[in-house]
Design a protein around this motif. Structure first.
Motif, PDB file in Angstrom:
ATOM      1  N   SER A 286     -10.156  -7.174  31.633  1.00 42.96           N
ATOM      2  CA  SER A 286     -10.813  -5.872  31.542  1.00 42.96           C
ATOM      3  C   SER A 286     -11.747  -5.672  32.734  1.00 42.96           C
ATOM      4  O   SER A 286     -12.307  -6.639  33.276  1.00 42.96           O
ATOM      5  CB  SER A 286     -11.623  -5.770  30.242  1.00 42.96           C
ATOM      6  OG  SER A 286     -12.751  -6.631  30.282  1.00 42.96           O
ATOM      7  N   GLU A 287     -11.896  -4.444  33.145  1.00 43.90           N
ATOM      8  CA  GLU A 287     -12.766  -4.127  34.277  1.00 43.90           C
ATOM      9  C   GLU A 287     -14.210  -4.547  33.991  1.00 43.90           C
ATOM     10  O   GLU A 287     -14.896  -5.106  34.855  1.00 43.90           O
ATOM     11  CB  GLU A 287     -12.697  -2.624  34.563  1.00 43.90           C
ATOM     12  CG  GLU A 287     -13.502  -2.191  35.779  1.00 43.90           C
ATOM     13  CD  GLU A 287     -13.344  -0.707  36.078  1.00 43.90           C
ATOM     14  OE1 GLU A 287     -14.247  -0.144  36.739  1.00 43.90           O
ATOM     15  OE2 GLU A 287     -12.329  -0.119  35.658  1.00 43.90           O
ATOM     16  N   ARG A 288     -14.649  -4.316  32.757  1.00 45.47           N
ATOM     17  CA  ARG A 288     -16.024  -4.684  32.389  1.00 45.47           C
ATOM     18  C   ARG A 288     -16.190  -6.200  32.395  1.00 45.47           C
ATOM     19  O   ARG A 288     -17.224  -6.719  32.814  1.00 45.47           O
ATOM     20  CB  ARG A 288     -16.334  -4.137  30.995  1.00 45.47           C
ATOM     21  CG  ARG A 288     -17.796  -4.202  30.633  1.00 45.47           C
ATOM     22  CD  ARG A 288     -18.573  -3.106  31.342  1.00 45.47           C
ATOM     23  NE  ARG A 288     -19.954  -3.091  30.878  1.00 45.47           N
ATOM     24  CZ  ARG A 288     -20.976  -3.621  31.561  1.00 45.47           C
ATOM     25  NH1 ARG A 288     -20.753  -4.222  32.710  1.00 45.47           N
ATOM     26  NH2 ARG A 288     -22.202  -3.550  31.095  1.00 45.47           N
ATOM     27  N   GLY A 289     -15.166  -6.913  31.929  1.00 44.57           N
ATOM     28  CA  GLY A 289     -15.236  -8.367  31.926  1.00 44.57           C
ATOM     29  C   GLY A 289     -15.367  -8.932  33.327  1.00 44.57           C
ATOM     30  O   GLY A 289     -16.147  -9.861  33.567  1.00 44.57           O
TER      31      GLY A 289
ATOM     32  N   GLU B 227     -27.028  -2.662  20.908  1.00 44.92           N
ATOM     33  CA  GLU B 227     -26.013  -1.617  20.857  1.00 44.92           C
ATOM     34  C   GLU B 227     -24.941  -1.826  21.929  1.00 44.92           C
ATOM     35  O   GLU B 227     -23.739  -1.616  21.681  1.00 44.92           O
ATOM     36  CB  GLU B 227     -26.665  -0.238  21.046  1.00 44.92           C
ATOM     37  CG  GLU B 227     -27.519   0.231  19.878  1.00 44.92           C
ATOM     38  CD  GLU B 227     -28.864  -0.496  19.810  1.00 44.92           C
ATOM     39  OE1 GLU B 227     -29.272  -1.097  20.850  1.00 44.92           O
ATOM     40  OE2 GLU B 227     -29.497  -0.476  18.741  1.00 44.92           O
ATOM     41  N   GLU B 228     -25.355  -2.256  23.124  1.00 46.70           N
ATOM     42  CA  GLU B 228     -24.391  -2.507  24.201  1.00 46.70           C
ATOM     43  C   GLU B 228     -23.479  -3.682  23.856  1.00 46.70           C
ATOM     44  O   GLU B 228     -22.272  -3.643  24.136  1.00 46.70           O
ATOM     45  CB  GLU B 228     -25.142  -2.793  25.510  1.00 46.70           C
ATOM     46  CG  GLU B 228     -25.807  -1.565  26.114  1.00 46.70           C
ATOM     47  CD  GLU B 228     -26.660  -1.904  27.325  1.00 46.70           C
ATOM     48  OE1 GLU B 228     -26.616  -1.145  28.324  1.00 46.70           O
ATOM     49  OE2 GLU B 228     -27.366  -2.938  27.286  1.00 46.70           O
ATOM     50  N   ILE B 229     -24.046  -4.698  23.238  1.00 45.73           N
ATOM     51  CA  ILE B 229     -23.244  -5.859  22.839  1.00 45.73           C
ATOM     52  C   ILE B 229     -22.234  -5.452  21.773  1.00 45.73           C
ATOM     53  O   ILE B 229     -21.061  -5.856  21.822  1.00 45.73           O
ATOM     54  CB  ILE B 229     -24.156  -6.995  22.333  1.00 45.73           C
ATOM     55  CG1 ILE B 229     -25.040  -7.508  23.477  1.00 45.73           C
ATOM     56  CG2 ILE B 229     -23.318  -8.140  21.758  1.00 45.73           C
ATOM     57  CD1 ILE B 229     -26.082  -8.519  23.044  1.00 45.73           C
ATOM     58  N   GLN B 230     -22.672  -4.630  20.823  1.00 38.21           N
ATOM     59  CA  GLN B 230     -21.759  -4.173  19.773  1.00 38.21           C
ATOM     60  C   GLN B 230     -20.637  -3.325  20.355  1.00 38.21           C
ATOM     61  O   GLN B 230     -19.488  -3.405  19.920  1.00 38.21           O
ATOM     62  CB  GLN B 230     -22.539  -3.377  18.729  1.00 38.21           C
ATOM     63  CG  GLN B 230     -23.470  -4.239  17.872  1.00 38.21           C
ATOM     64  CD  GLN B 230     -24.306  -3.406  16.923  1.00 38.21           C
ATOM     65  OE1 GLN B 230     -24.309  -2.167  16.975  1.00 38.21           O
ATOM     66  NE2 GLN B 230     -25.039  -4.087  16.047  1.00 38.21           N
ATOM     67  N   LEU B 231     -20.947  -2.518  21.378  1.00 37.92           N
ATOM     68  CA  LEU B 231     -19.928  -1.690  22.028  1.00 37.92           C
ATOM     69  C   LEU B 231     -18.909  -2.572  22.745  1.00 37.92           C
ATOM     70  O   LEU B 231     -17.691  -2.328  22.660  1.00 37.92           O
ATOM     71  CB  LEU B 231     -20.587  -0.732  23.011  1.00 37.92           C
ATOM     72  CG  LEU B 231     -19.623   0.189  23.800  1.00 37.92           C
ATOM     73  CD1 LEU B 231     -18.809   1.055  22.839  1.00 37.92           C
ATOM     74  CD2 LEU B 231     -20.366   1.026  24.817  1.00 37.92           C
TER      75      LEU B 231
END
Length: 400
Positions: free
Chosen positions: A81-84, A389-393
Motif C-alpha cells: 500500500s502507498e501508505r505502508g 482515530e488515525e490508527i483505527q483508520l
C-alpha cells in the motif's frame, strides 16, 4: 533496563521465514531495538509452522516463530500500500539497519530499493538475504533448502558412495540459519565501518554461497590441477555415525594415533599398523572387511560402555542423544545453555540460548516473541505520533 552490547542500535526487520529473522534475532538478543514488520492478518509464514501446544495450529503460538522473534517489537503493515511504503520511509529516517529477505526484485518494485532508502538515510545499512544473491542469472529463481544444499556441493559429499547424495539436517533448514548468522556478522561489520567515517552500505548475502563456505576442504581438494578424481569419494567410515547395542554412537578418527588407540580400545591389536585401515581412504577401499569386524564389536557394547572406553583411550566418541536426553545433558545444564521463556499463549517453553558469553554486556531474553500486531498501538501511537482515530483508520483500510 541494563545496557547490552547492541543497546541503541535500531533495526527494521522486513524479513520472514528463517534466514532474515535469525539474523535480526541475533541482533535483538544482544540489545538492539528490532521492529518486526509483518503482513496484516497473516504475519510471517513461520507462524504457520509448529510445534504448537497440543498440536493445535495458532499463529500466535508457533514454536518456530517464538524462537526466532524474541525481544522484537511486532507490528503489521501492508508494504504493497502507498501508505505502508510512506510509513517504512518514515521509520528508515531513524533506523541504523534494515533487513529483508525477499526476492531481489521485490524491494525495488515497492519503491524501497537501497538507492531510494539511502537518500532518506545515508547512514542506513540495508541487508538483503536471497537464495542466489542480488546479481547473476539465478538471482530471481526460487530456492529451497534442498536446492541450496545441492547447488553448493554440500549434499554431494554426504551419504554412501553407492547411493544418491543426501540432504543434511533432516527437516532442519541448516543453510537458512547459517546464512542468517553470516548476515548478522556482515551487518555488524558494515555498522563498524560507519565509525571510520564511512556511510551506510548495502549488504548482499547469498544463501547458496553461504552453503558453499561449508565445504572449503572439498573445494580446495578438487581445485588441485592433478588427479582431482581421488577426492570424489564420500567420507562414510570413521568418522561416522554407528549403530551399537542400544542406540547410536558417533566415532571420529582423524589421526593415526587415534586409529591406534581405537584398535587397542576394541582389542583389534592386529590392525594397529595394518595399512589397509590406518588411513581414511583405505578404510573406505577395504570397507567390507572393516565393517564386518567393527560392526560385530559395536553390537556387543552399549552407548555408555563405548563412550566410557572412548574417554579412557582418548578416542573422540560421543553417544547420539535424543532431544529429550539432550535437554538434560550435563554440559549444557552446567553452562545454562537452554533457557525458559514465558510466552502468553504457549506458556513456559524451553529454547536454545546463546553459544557465547559476554562478561559485561550479556545476551538475554527480555521479552517473548510478539503476538501478531501486538505493538501496533505503541509504535504508531507513541513512536510515530498517530492519533487513535488515525490508527483505527489505518486498520479499517487494511494498512495495518
Amino acid at each position: 533496563m541494563r545496557e547490552q552490547a547492541l543497546s541503541g542500535l535500531k533495526v527494521l526487520d522486513l524479513s520472514r521465514n528463517i534466514a532474515g529473522p535469525y539474523c535480526t534475532k541475533m541482533l535483538a538478543d544482544l540489545g538492539a531495538e528490532v521492529i518486526k514488520i509483518e503482513q496484516p492478518g497473516k504475519g510471517d509464514p513461520s507462524r504457520k509452522e509448529g510445534p504448537f501446544p497440543n498440536d493445535e495450529p495458532n499463529h500466535d503460538a508457533s514454536g518456530l516463530f517464538g524462537y526466532l522473534n524474541n525481544n522484537k517489537i511486532g507490528i503489521t503493515l501492508d508494504l504493497k500500500s502507498e501508505r505502508g511504503v510512506e510509513i517504512i520511509k518514515t521509520l528508515v529516517r531513524d533506523a541504523d539497519v534494515l533487513v529483508e529477505n525477499f526476492s531481489p526484485r521485490v524491494m525495488p518494485s515497492l519503491g524501497l530499493s537501497y538507492d531510494v532508502l539511502k537518500e532518506i538515510n545515508p547512514n542506513l545499512v540495508m541487508t538483503s538475504i536471497s537464495n542466489f544473491g542480488q546479481q547473476g542469472d539465478y538471482r530471481d529463481f526460487k530456492g529451497t533448502e534442498l536446492i541450496t544444499q545441492a547447488m553448493s556441493g554440500f549434499a554431494y559429499q554426504i551419504g554412501d558412495e553407492s547411493r544418491e547424495p543426501l540432504r543434511a539436517g533432516g527437516a532442519l533448514r541448516m543453510m537458512e540459519y547459517i546464512s542468517g548468522a553470516f548476515a548478522s556478522m556482515s551487518t555488524l561489520a558494515a555498522i563498524a565501518g560507519r565509525r571510520n567515517g564511512n556511510k551506510g552500505k548495502h549488504v548482499d548475502v547469498s544463501i547458496t554461497e553461504c552453503a558453499v563456505l561449508q565445504t572449503p576442504y572439498r573445494t580446495v581438494q578438487n581445485s588441485f590441477p592433478s588427479s582431482p578424481s581421488i577426492f570424489t569419494k564420500r567420507y562414510v567410515t570413521l568418522p561416522s555415525i554407528e549403530k551399537c547395542k542400544d542406540g547410536y554412537i558417533g566415532i571420529s578418527i582423524l589421526t593415526g594415533k587415534q586409529w591406534q588407540d581405537f584398535c587397542c580400545m576394541t582389542e583389534m591389536y592386529d590392525w594397529v599398523e595394518d595399512p589397509r585401515f590406518m588411513e581414511l581412504f583405505n578404510r573406505i577401499k577395504h570397507r567390507d572387511e572393516f565393517r564386518g569386524r567393527v560392526d560385530k564389536w559395536l553390537m556387543e557394547h552399549t552407548k555408555e560402555e563405548i563412550f566410557k572406553l572412548g574417554v579412557e583411550w582418548r578416542v573422540p566418541i560421543t553417544a547420539i542423544p535424543t532431544f529429550g536426553e539432550m535437554l538434560d545433558f550435563p554440559q549444557y545444564k552446567e553452562r545454562e545453555f537452554f533457557v525458559s521463556v514465558n510466552h502468553p499463549i504457549m506458556g513456559e517453553v524451553v529454547q536454545p540460548g546463546a553459544p557465547y558469553r559476554l562478561s559485561e554486556t550479556p545476551w538475554e531474553i527480555r521479552k517473548p516473541a510478539p503476538l501478531l500486531g501486538e505493538d501496533n498501538a505503541y509504535l504508531f501511537g507513541e513512536i510515530l505520533g498517530f492519533t487513535e482515530e488515525e490508527i483505527q483508520l489505518l486498520d479499517r483500510e487494511g494498512v495495518i
